[in-house]
Design an enzyme around this catalytic site. Structure first.
Site, mmCIF file in Angstrom:
data_model
loop_
_atom_site.group_PDB
_atom_site.id
_atom_site.type_symbol
_atom_site.label_atom_id
_atom_site.label_comp_id
_atom_site.label_asym_id
_atom_site.label_seq_id
_atom_site.Cartn_x
_atom_site.Cartn_y
_atom_site.Cartn_z
ATOM 1 N N ASP A 77 -6.932 38.984 10.121
ATOM 2 C CA ASP A 77 -7.043 40.353 9.614
ATOM 3 C C ASP A 77 -5.685 40.834 9.130
ATOM 4 O O ASP A 77 -4.732 40.061 9.012
ATOM 5 C CB ASP A 77 -7.606 41.270 10.697
ATOM 6 N N TYR A 226 -7.520 44.312 21.566
ATOM 7 C CA TYR A 226 -6.508 43.796 22.494
ATOM 8 C C TYR A 226 -6.318 44.767 23.653
ATOM 9 O O TYR A 226 -5.201 45.129 24.016
ATOM 10 C CB TYR A 226 -5.180 43.531 21.769
ATOM 11 N N GLU A 468 -11.459 31.493 13.594
ATOM 12 C CA GLU A 468 -10.295 32.332 13.281
ATOM 13 C C GLU A 468 -9.035 31.791 13.947
ATOM 14 O O GLU A 468 -9.004 31.569 15.157
ATOM 15 C CB GLU A 468 -10.532 33.773 13.726
#
Length: 490
Positions: A77, A226, A468
């Protein structure tokens, strides 16, 4: 162009297909560092080697009157999450500290990779009483599939302060700066090392004096992406440990030893965890070196905790608590995620090296675990990632002949500016996201989330958990590959 190391390390490893695989650790090592150039935010230098990337996010912090350009995007991202970024920096710096003398010409690139984030963290901590903890609105960003060069989602800045503390992110940044200072001191930039150490001390004081979790202060930005699940106490111990090693000031040693009991996790198994969110196993392995070389008292618990960590992990231990896939990959808490394999393997290898000149023995009940077994365990995990697995699949992009081609990564999956100079709007990238075609830009050195627990892998861009790549998967691997490159080239 990637400089290829000209020796090949031959490793004969049986995999599910029955074939043996040759591993070139030097090539994998060079590529593991190159990956971080693909994650760079800000104005790229003339020495940029992944030339399909371009300048991005050049106005970060502008509306707040501060320069927050630079640093790394954490994964696929376009958000800069400083907590996992700092952990990745700490691990890269630790790798340089341990293995820098054998990195050869790649040492300069490894130090550049560390400095790209330490320079950014100096900016993010330049205002006393404030730590800039994140740049980019994650919800808006995750609603787009857009190149970093085209970002038009809000570059929201999330801040922790005296009144809105974030001890975990501040203490991890302190650890990164302290570890960085050790790396640069060891390899010739003592002036920069002093700057990093001074700032590390200041940031740690802030983290400790104004205690609290950034979940409560800026949770709308960091959760659920996170969110801190292990508490901030382990980061305070971790930061103090690195500051002690970097400064040799007893106040940091006293801080760690006096707070070990107060900050002990509620769940004993947390002592065996290590990653961007949990530092306990790392603290014990890091400080065990001081006990093993007799510079600190043996009465401290670090050595016994480090032994327990090893006993929870290695296959030959009767008290292991982890599982392994049929092909031999470490599985933590039922999740086949390569961040566990790389971070935990780094600790195992570090501990093995610390034990090398010590008479200390690891006893797992009645079983003695040797230094050779620890190195072998680590090598098995590294080899699995590089392709010694039932699929013969390298999980590092660009390494070997068979590797993921459809990784969950915006910049890699969208045409570069050289290929498509027009702006790609937020939703205009969706067809590329959904496409079955291979990514047009090779993010060389990227290591993806990894296979399923049964060793299968679909190479599907849509499945972010498997496809990812992240900085905190790759960062520990830099040191691991440096070790095996050097060990096998003698």
């Amino acid at each position: 162009m990637i400089r290829k190391i000209m020796y090949v390390v031959i490793v004969l490893v049986g995999v599910g297909s029955g074939n043996a695989i040759l591993h070139d650790y030097g090539d994998a090592f060079s590529k593991s560092i190159l990956f971080f150039e693909g994650q760079r935010s800000g104005k790229l230098p003339a020495t940029q080697r992944l030339t399909w990337r371009n300048n991005s996010a050049l106005h970060d912090g502008h509306h707040q009157g501060v320069d927050l350009t630079g640093g790394y995007y954490d994964a696929g991202d376009n958000v800069k999450y400083n907590f996992p970024m700092a952990f990745s920096t700490t691990m890269m710096a630790w790798g340089v500290i341990e293995y820098g003398k054998t990195m050869g010409p790649e040492l300069v690139h490894a130090l550049e990779a560390v400095r790209w984030s330490t320079d950014y963290f100096l900016k993010a901590t330049a205002t006393p009483g404030v730590v800039y903890a994140q740049v980019g609105d994650p919800k808006a960003d995750h609603n787009c599939w857009q190149r970093p060069e085209d970002i038009d989602t809000p570059r929201t800045v999330y801040v922790v302060s005296r009144n809105a503390p974030g001890s975990e992110v501040a203490a991890e940044i302190a650890a990164a700066l302290a570890a960085g200072s050790l790396a640069f001191r060891a390899f010739g930039d003592k002036v920069y090392a002093k700057v990093l150490l001074k700032r590390a001390s200041e940031v740690f004081q802030f983290a400790d004096k104004y205690r609290g979790s950034y979940n409560d202060s800026i949770g709308e930005g960091v959760c659920p992406f996170y969110c801190d699940y292990s508490g901030y106490q382990d980061e305070l111990l971790w930061g103090a440990a690195w500051l002690y090693i970097a400064s040799k000031k007893n106040l940091y040693w006293n801080y760690v030893t006096q707070n070990m009991i107060n900050f002990k996790p509620q769940i004993e198994s947390a002592l065996f965890e290590f990653g961007w969110d949990a530092k306990h196993a790392g603290i014990n392995v890091l400080l065990s070196k001081l006990v093993l070389n007799n510079s600190m008292e043996a009465s401290t618990p670090f050595l016994s905790y480090a032994d327990s960590f090893i006993c929870s992990l290695v296959p030959d231990s009767p008290t292991k608590t982890v599982q392994f896939s049929p092909g031999g990959l470490l599985i933590k808490q039922g999740v086949c995620d390569l961040q566990h394999a790389t971070a935990l393997s780094f600790l195992v290898l570090a501990y093995a090296r610390y034990l090398k000149k010590s008479p200390h023995l690891i006893r797992c009940n009645d079983k003695i675990i040797t230094q050779t077994q620890l190195v072998g365990f680590t090598k098995q995990q590294v080899d699995y990632i590089l392709g010694s697995n039932p699929l013969g699949m390298s999980y590092m992009v660009g390494y070997g002949s068979k590797y993921p081609r459809r990784i969950h990564h915006r910049a890699s999956s969208l045409p570069s500016l050289a290929q498509h100079s027009d702006h790609i709007a937020c939703k205009a990238g969706t067809p590329y996201f959904l496409s079955a075609a291979a990514n047009p830009n090779e993010l060389t050195g990227a290591v993806v989330g990894g296979p399923e627990v049964d060793d299968s892998f679909a190479d599907d861009r849509v499945d972010a958990s498997k496809s990812e790549p992240t900085t905190y998967i790759a960062a520990p691997l830099v040191g691991l590959l440096a070790y095996f490159k050097a060990r096998s080239s003698h």
